[in-house]
Design an enzyme around this catalytic site. Structure first.
Site, PDB file in Angstrom:
ATOM      1  N   LEU A 142       1.018  -1.108  -0.066  1.00 16.18           N
ATOM      2  CA  LEU A 142      -0.141   0.024  -0.074  1.00 16.18           C
ATOM      3  C   LEU A 142       1.100   1.186  -0.100  1.00 16.18           C
ATOM      4  O   LEU A 142       1.796   1.268   0.785  1.00 16.18           O
ATOM      5  CB  LEU A 142      -0.882   0.011   1.286  1.00 16.18           C
ATOM      6  CG  LEU A 142      -2.129  -1.038   1.324  1.00 16.18           C
ATOM      7  CD1 LEU A 142      -2.768  -0.734   2.677  1.00 16.18           C
ATOM      8  CD2 LEU A 142      -2.959  -1.044   0.064  1.00 16.18           C
ATOM      9  N   ASP A 143       0.609   2.348  -0.413  1.00 17.23           N
ATOM     10  CA  ASP A 143       1.257   3.543  -0.705  1.00 17.23           C
ATOM     11  C   ASP A 143       1.409   3.876   0.708  1.00 17.23           C
ATOM     12  O   ASP A 143       0.479   3.624   1.806  1.00 17.23           O
ATOM     13  CB  ASP A 143       0.365   4.769  -1.321  1.00 17.23           C
ATOM     14  CG  ASP A 143       0.464   4.402  -2.993  1.00 17.23           C
ATOM     15  OD1 ASP A 143       1.425   3.527  -3.478  1.00 17.23           O
ATOM     16  OD2 ASP A 143      -0.290   4.955  -3.633  1.00 17.23           O
ATOM     17  N   ARG A 144       2.473   4.788   1.234  1.00 15.61           N
ATOM     18  CA  ARG A 144       2.567   5.041   2.396  1.00 15.61           C
ATOM     19  C   ARG A 144       1.647   6.027   2.947  1.00 15.61           C
ATOM     20  O   ARG A 144       1.144   5.710   4.331  1.00 15.61           O
ATOM     21  CB  ARG A 144       4.051   6.250   2.514  1.00 15.61           C
ATOM     22  CG  ARG A 144       4.232   6.834   3.786  1.00 15.61           C
ATOM     23  CD  ARG A 144       4.987   8.016   3.770  1.00 15.61           C
ATOM     24  NE  ARG A 144       6.753   7.322   3.360  1.00 15.61           N
ATOM     25  CZ  ARG A 144       7.546   6.999   4.286  1.00 15.61           C
ATOM     26  NH1 ARG A 144       7.157   7.216   5.529  1.00 15.61           N
ATOM     27  NH2 ARG A 144       8.941   6.755   3.775  1.00 15.61           N
TER      28      ARG A 144
END
Length: 312
Positions: free
Chosen positions: A152-154
């Site tokens: 998942l993106d940060r």
């Protein structure tokens, strides 16, 4: 965790008091109706909910002699809760910005907060999800490892899946499109959207800007399909349930920009506002075939309350 099978409540063991107490286990008789997590927090005098949840996921708690891992398991007067090694349990690794939703011999499923990196990262001192989980499993045995299955993106929060064995990792990654049956997100986007819709396009990434672009025609990119349905909304924001038919990098962010309704807080993809002070994207659920048991399992985590407050 939910499965296609409904778990039955463990019946009270009337003979529990006549059974020998295992070594290292302390027992507590319930005096009033409650749930397991708040009982453990009070009994263990723990400051961290995550540390107590870790005790549960590791199978260190029993109710009437049977292992219980659900933190909301109901407790009734007269039932006996057994806790394995109080002192050891409290000293388990404390997790920050992540919470374990499920753990077994093959998998760890977590809920990740926004701002936490999924993988190792360049800074060895940064407490990424991967580093914390690695420390967590090695707390039990130095030989234990964690394997990244997806990312998942940060700035995206929500449900993530890691493997505890290389075999489980390979089984999931090599058959990801067949094994994964559902991936849904909650997205807070700018403006008023239609009640529902589908976006189908081809995605390419600009290597210089590191931005994914959406094209309505086949330009040699990766085909991506996103379905969305409005949960609630106003003139400023719409709250969407988004289902991925394909799982491409930045797919939702690029598709929402192409729709003219970028994800709130996503300046890179055209957003002009940031009401949540973070990216308005949350991985709500994932359903897949367990690589070992073959059972259909589903894990979910509701989006933070501010998502709903902005779109009323």
């Amino acid at each position: 965790m939910s499965t296609i099978k409904k778990q039955q409540r463990n019946p009270k063991n009337k003979n529990r008091n006549h059974m020998p107490v295992p070594k290292g286990v302390t027992e507590h008789t319930i005096k009033e109706t409650t749930e397991l997590l708040p009982f453990l927090l009070e009994t263990l005098k723990a400051n961290s909910r995550n540390s107590v949840k870790s005790i549960l996921t590791r199978g260190q708690v029993t109710v009437d002699g049977k292992k219980i891992t659900q933190h909301n398991h109901p407790l009734n007067p007269g039932q006996v809760v057994g806790i394995l090694s109080n002192k050891v349990a409290i000293q388990k690794t404390v997790l920050n910005g992540i919470a374990i939703l499920h753990e077994d011999s093959d998998l760890i499923v977590i809920r990740k907060d926004s701002g936490i990196l999924s993988v190792a990262g360049k800074d060895p001192s940064e407490p990424t999800a991967y580093r914390q989980l690695t420390a967590y499993v090695k707390d039990e045995s130095k030989a234990n490892r964690v394997f990244v299955v997806h990312r998942l993106d940060r700035d995206t929060s929500g449900v993530m899946l890691y493997a505890k064995t290389e075999a489980a990792k390979n089984a999931l990654q090599e058959n990801w499109h067949d094994i994964v049956k559902e991936r849904t997100y909650t997205a807070l986007v700018e403006g008023e959207t239609d009640e529902e819709g589908t976006i189908s396009s081809w995605l390419t990434e600009n290597s210089k800007s590191m931005k994914v672009h959406s094209s309505t025609y086949d330009n040699g990119g990766k085909h991506a399909v996103t379905h969305y349905k409005k949960i609630q909304g106003n003139k400023q924001y719409s709250l969407l349930e988004v289902e991925l038919e394909t799982g491409r990098k930045n797919q939702i962010r690029a598709h929402m920009e192409s729709l003219g309704h970028p994800v709130a807080g996503d300046k890179k993809y055209g957003a002009t506002s940031n009401p949540l002070k973070r990216l308005g994207l949350h991985a709500s659920s994932i359903a897949f075939i367990h690589p070992t048991s073959g059972e259909l399992v589903r894990f979910s985590a509701k989006a933070p309350k501010p998502f709903y407050g902005q779109s009323k």
